[in-house]
Design a protein around this motif. Structure first.
Motif, PDB file in Angstrom:
ATOM      1  N   PHE A   1       0.817  -1.209   0.000  1.00 32.98           N
ATOM      2  CA  PHE A   1       0.000   0.000   0.000  1.00 32.98           C
ATOM      3  C   PHE A   1       0.852   1.260   0.000  1.00 32.98           C
ATOM      4  O   PHE A   1       0.405   2.314  -0.461  1.00 32.98           O
ATOM      5  N   SER A   2       2.086   1.166   0.494  1.00 28.38           N
ATOM      6  CA  SER A   2       2.962   2.340   0.502  1.00 28.38           C
ATOM      7  C   SER A   2       3.317   2.791  -0.911  1.00 28.38           C
ATOM      8  O   SER A   2       3.739   3.934  -1.107  1.00 28.38           O
ATOM      9  N   THR A   3       3.118   1.905  -1.912  1.00 28.76           N
ATOM     10  CA  THR A   3       3.372   2.303  -3.302  1.00 28.76           C
ATOM     11  C   THR A   3       2.335   3.314  -3.781  1.00 28.76           C
ATOM     12  O   THR A   3       2.460   3.845  -4.891  1.00 28.76           O
ATOM     13  N   LEU A   4       1.310   3.593  -2.943  1.00 30.19           N
ATOM     14  CA  LEU A   4       0.338   4.633  -3.281  1.00 30.19           C
ATOM     15  C   LEU A   4       1.044   5.954  -3.555  1.00 30.19           C
ATOM     16  O   LEU A   4       0.577   6.769  -4.365  1.00 30.19           O
ATOM     17  N   LEU A   5       2.158   6.171  -2.892  1.00 28.86           N
ATOM     18  CA  LEU A   5       2.924   7.403  -3.097  1.00 28.86           C
ATOM     19  C   LEU A   5       3.327   7.540  -4.559  1.00 28.86           C
ATOM     20  O   LEU A   5       3.099   8.579  -5.198  1.00 28.86           O
ATOM     21  N   LEU A   6       3.920   6.475  -5.121  1.00 34.11           N
ATOM     22  CA  LEU A   6       4.351   6.517  -6.522  1.00 34.11           C
ATOM     23  C   LEU A   6       3.163   6.562  -7.470  1.00 34.11           C
ATOM     24  O   LEU A   6       3.177   7.290  -8.472  1.00 34.11           O
ATOM     25  N   VAL A   7       2.112   5.792  -7.160  1.00 36.63           N
ATOM     26  CA  VAL A   7       0.930   5.762  -8.021  1.00 36.63           C
ATOM     27  C   VAL A   7       0.270   7.139  -8.064  1.00 36.63           C
ATOM     28  O   VAL A   7      -0.159   7.603  -9.122  1.00 36.63           O
ATOM     29  N   ASN A   8       0.194   7.818  -6.919  1.00 31.82           N
ATOM     30  CA  ASN A   8      -0.393   9.153  -6.889  1.00 31.82           C
ATOM     31  C   ASN A   8       0.436  10.157  -7.683  1.00 31.82           C
ATOM     32  O   ASN A   8      -0.105  11.050  -8.348  1.00 31.82           O
ATOM     33  N   ILE A   9       1.752  10.016  -7.613  1.00 37.25           N
ATOM     34  CA  ILE A   9       2.625  10.901  -8.390  1.00 37.25           C
ATOM     35  C   ILE A   9       2.344  10.734  -9.881  1.00 37.25           C
ATOM     36  O   ILE A   9       2.180  11.714 -10.621  1.00 37.25           O
ATOM     37  N   LEU A  10       2.265   9.481 -10.332  1.00 36.31           N
ATOM     38  CA  LEU A  10       2.023   9.202 -11.755  1.00 36.31           C
ATOM     39  C   LEU A  10       0.627   9.648 -12.171  1.00 36.31           C
ATOM     40  O   LEU A  10       0.446  10.228 -13.251  1.00 36.31           O
ATOM     41  N   ASN A  11      -0.386   9.380 -11.326  1.00 35.87           N
ATOM     42  CA  ASN A  11      -1.754   9.768 -11.675  1.00 35.87           C
ATOM     43  C   ASN A  11      -1.940  11.285 -11.656  1.00 35.87           C
ATOM     44  O   ASN A  11      -2.738  11.821 -12.438  1.00 35.87           O
TER      45      ASN A  11
ATOM     46  N   ALA B   1      11.185   7.121  -3.714  1.00 34.62           N
ATOM     47  CA  ALA B   1      11.917   5.855  -3.863  1.00 34.62           C
ATOM     48  C   ALA B   1      12.645   5.494  -2.572  1.00 34.62           C
ATOM     49  O   ALA B   1      12.605   4.335  -2.127  1.00 34.62           O
ATOM     50  N   ILE B   2      13.282   6.478  -1.943  1.00 31.25           N
ATOM     51  CA  ILE B   2      13.996   6.227  -0.685  1.00 31.25           C
ATOM     52  C   ILE B   2      13.018   5.783   0.401  1.00 31.25           C
ATOM     53  O   ILE B   2      13.300   4.866   1.177  1.00 31.25           O
ATOM     54  N   GLY B   3      11.855   6.425   0.456  1.00 33.87           N
ATOM     55  CA  GLY B   3      10.857   6.065   1.463  1.00 33.87           C
ATOM     56  C   GLY B   3      10.347   4.649   1.306  1.00 33.87           C
ATOM     57  O   GLY B   3      10.230   3.905   2.289  1.00 33.87           O
ATOM     58  N   ILE B   4      10.043   4.257   0.084  1.00 38.51           N
ATOM     59  CA  ILE B   4       9.535   2.899  -0.153  1.00 38.51           C
ATOM     60  C   ILE B   4      10.622   1.863   0.129  1.00 38.51           C
ATOM     61  O   ILE B   4      10.349   0.797   0.690  1.00 38.51           O
ATOM     62  N   ILE B   5      11.875   2.167  -0.239  1.00 44.46           N
ATOM     63  CA  ILE B   5      12.984   1.269   0.112  1.00 44.46           C
ATOM     64  C   ILE B   5      13.076   1.138   1.628  1.00 44.46           C
ATOM     65  O   ILE B   5      13.309   0.049   2.167  1.00 44.46           O
ATOM     66  N   GLY B   6      12.871   2.257   2.329  1.00 41.16           N
ATOM     67  CA  GLY B   6      12.898   2.223   3.789  1.00 41.16           C
ATOM     68  C   GLY B   6      11.824   1.318   4.367  1.00 41.16           C
ATOM     69  O   GLY B   6      12.072   0.586   5.335  1.00 41.16           O
ATOM     70  N   ILE B   7      10.621   1.332   3.776  1.00 39.67           N
ATOM     71  CA  ILE B   7       9.536   0.455   4.236  1.00 39.67           C
ATOM     72  C   ILE B   7       9.910  -1.015   4.020  1.00 39.67           C
ATOM     73  O   ILE B   7       9.671  -1.871   4.876  1.00 39.67           O
ATOM     74  N   VAL B   8      10.508  -1.295   2.863  1.00 38.41           N
ATOM     75  CA  VAL B   8      10.933  -2.671   2.571  1.00 38.41           C
ATOM     76  C   VAL B   8      11.977  -3.134   3.592  1.00 38.41           C
ATOM     77  O   VAL B   8      11.905  -4.248   4.120  1.00 38.41           O
ATOM     78  N   VAL B   9      12.950  -2.265   3.898  1.00 37.57           N
ATOM     79  CA  VAL B   9      13.983  -2.603   4.890  1.00 37.57           C
ATOM     80  C   VAL B   9      13.359  -2.772   6.268  1.00 37.57           C
ATOM     81  O   VAL B   9      13.712  -3.693   7.023  1.00 37.57           O
ATOM     82  N   LEU B  10      12.407  -1.909   6.601  1.00 35.49           N
ATOM     83  CA  LEU B  10      11.747  -1.946   7.903  1.00 35.49           C
ATOM     84  C   LEU B  10      11.098  -3.298   8.157  1.00 35.49           C
ATOM     85  O   LEU B  10      11.142  -3.838   9.264  1.00 35.49           O
TER      86      LEU B  10
ATOM     87  N   PHE C   1      13.845   2.985   9.427  1.00 31.51           N
ATOM     88  CA  PHE C   1      13.359   4.241   9.989  1.00 31.51           C
ATOM     89  C   PHE C   1      14.115   5.424   9.399  1.00 31.51           C
ATOM     90  O   PHE C   1      13.524   6.432   8.994  1.00 31.51           O
ATOM     91  N   ILE C   2      15.444   5.318   9.350  1.00 30.81           N
ATOM     92  CA  ILE C   2      16.279   6.417   8.862  1.00 30.81           C
ATOM     93  C   ILE C   2      15.956   6.725   7.397  1.00 30.81           C
ATOM     94  O   ILE C   2      15.824   7.892   7.006  1.00 30.81           O
ATOM     95  N   LEU C   3      15.804   5.677   6.579  1.00 29.37           N
ATOM     96  CA  LEU C   3      15.504   5.879   5.158  1.00 29.37           C
ATOM     97  C   LEU C   3      14.139   6.533   4.960  1.00 29.37           C
ATOM     98  O   LEU C   3      13.983   7.441   4.131  1.00 29.37           O
ATOM     99  N   VAL C   4      13.149   6.088   5.732  1.00 37.88           N
ATOM    100  CA  VAL C   4      11.809   6.666   5.613  1.00 37.88           C
ATOM    101  C   VAL C   4      11.826   8.144   5.989  1.00 37.88           C
ATOM    102  O   VAL C   4      11.250   8.989   5.292  1.00 37.88           O
ATOM    103  N   LEU C   5      12.491   8.480   7.081  1.00 41.60           N
ATOM    104  CA  LEU C   5      12.557   9.872   7.520  1.00 41.60           C
ATOM    105  C   LEU C   5      13.367  10.737   6.552  1.00 41.60           C
ATOM    106  O   LEU C   5      13.026  11.899   6.319  1.00 41.60           O
ATOM    107  N   LEU C   6      14.431  10.146   5.972  1.00 37.91           N
ATOM    108  CA  LEU C   6      15.224  10.872   4.983  1.00 37.91           C
ATOM    109  C   LEU C   6      14.377  11.180   3.753  1.00 37.91           C
ATOM    110  O   LEU C   6      14.393  12.311   3.243  1.00 37.91           O
ATOM    111  N   GLY C   7      13.650  10.182   3.288  1.00 31.36           N
ATOM    112  CA  GLY C   7      12.764  10.404   2.137  1.00 31.36           C
ATOM    113  C   GLY C   7      11.719  11.459   2.436  1.00 31.36           C
ATOM    114  O   GLY C   7      11.396  12.300   1.589  1.00 31.36           O
ATOM    115  N   ASN C   8      11.179  11.441   3.652  1.00 36.22           N
ATOM    116  CA  ASN C   8      10.185  12.425   4.072  1.00 36.22           C
ATOM    117  C   ASN C   8      10.774  13.838   4.018  1.00 36.22           C
ATOM    118  O   ASN C   8      10.133  14.787   3.549  1.00 36.22           O
TER     119      ASN C   8
END
Length: 308
Positions: free
Chosen positions: A97-107, A125-134, A275-282
């Motif tokens: 569901f976190s890919t909603l970020l990319l889908v919303n950007i494209l839409n 991209a950094i945020g979604i990678i962070g979720i995967v790592v999390l 956590f660090i990747l998600v916050l960095l992306g934010n």
């Protein structure tokens, strides 16, 4: 300040709903629980709009978009994600569901022709990678069988449906329709559509009177639906879908913190890195770069003046 407050409220409320939903599962059919949730939310929204004496009369075209909003954000997106969790863990569903970020950007680019800054893509991209790592442990332990792929497909489909609802909300705001009025109509239509679907599917309209179920229903209706959707759709209007949607990536972060406090979740090195990747992306997505450039330019001019 307004956008920051809306952003924080959206993240905290929706991030906590993952825990509240756990109390909804088991006795009452998911589609019936959703009927209760959105019907209660619709009553609250209409009561509030009536007390505020807001204009609730709109043209037929607007009602078509209210129905789209209902189906995509107050109905089938939730059902599809519930179906996905029959095949996946909640962690995997939240990652999808976190890919909603990319889908919303494209839409946003597709439907409104809005140019998207490169840093938005990078931060996303950094945020979604962070979720995967999390949630790396869940990914590593997942049995990538056909059933898991079905679950992943459903989760991504639910995410796409939710994005279309977000676009309908942006359209409504662009047409001058207030967030509260649009949500009131959308929740009403959503409750009706979900009721018809539940009746068609043969679901039994039972009610779990235990404290956990009833308390979570109240929380999900008032906070998770009425307040959170109002905050999120206001954000879509104020800062755009490409930035507001980053709140989606932060939901699992809140969920992990709550799981640590109430469910004994154990942290690992990849949890911290995630956590660090998600916050960095934010930070990359939300930092107003034009203001940063102005501050840097002002500082440089000041230093040059002092040097002279």
């Amino acid at each position: 300040m307004r956008s920051a407050t809306l952003y924080i409220l959206t993240v905290l409320i929706w991030g906590s709903t993952w825990l509240a939903i756990e109390f909804q599962l088991g006795v009452v059919a998911p589609e019936v629980s959703l009927v209760y949730r959105f019907a209660s939310a619709a009553v609250l929204m209409w009561l509030y709009c009536w007390l505020r004496k807001l204009d609730m009369v709109f043209c037929l075209t607007d009602h078509v978009f209210f129905v789209i909003l209902a189906c995509c954000n107050f109905g089938f997106n939730y059902l599809i994600l519930y179906w996905a969790q029959a095949y996946l863990t909640s962690a995997m569903t939240s990652i999808a569901f976190s890919t909603l970020l990319l889908v919303n950007i494209l839409n946003t680019r597709l439907f409104f022709g809005k140019p998207i800054e490169r840093r938005i893509y990078i931060g996303a991209a950094i945020g979604i990678i962070g979720i995967v790592v999390l949630f790396w442990a869940d990914i590593a332990d997942l049995d990538w069988t056909s059933s898991a792929m079905i679950g992943l497909g459903l989760a991504l489909a639910g995410t796409l449906v939710a994005s279309f609802g977000n676009m309908a909300s942006v359209r409504n705001s662009n047409k001058g329709i207030g967030v509260l009025q649009g949500n009131a109509w959308g929740m009403l239509y959503g409750a009706v559509i979900l009721t018809l679907f539940a009746l068609y599917s043969g679901a039994e309209f039972t009610l779990d009177l235990r404290v956990g179920y009833m308390a979570s229903l109240v929380y999900l209706s008032l906070f998770g639906t009425v307040i959170a959707f109002a905050c999120y759709f206001a954000l879509l209007k104020d800062i755009g879908p490409e930035k507001a949607s980053y709140a989606i990536v932060l939901f699992p972060v809140v969920a992990v913190i709550l799981s640590t406090l109430f469910e004994g979740f154990e942290w690992h090195s990849y949890t911290v890195v995630g956590f660090i990747l998600v916050l960095l992306g934010n930070a990359i997505v939300l930092t107003p770069m034009h203001k940063v450039r102005m501050l840097l330019a002002a500082r440089q001019a000041k230093m040059q003046k002092q040097g002279a």
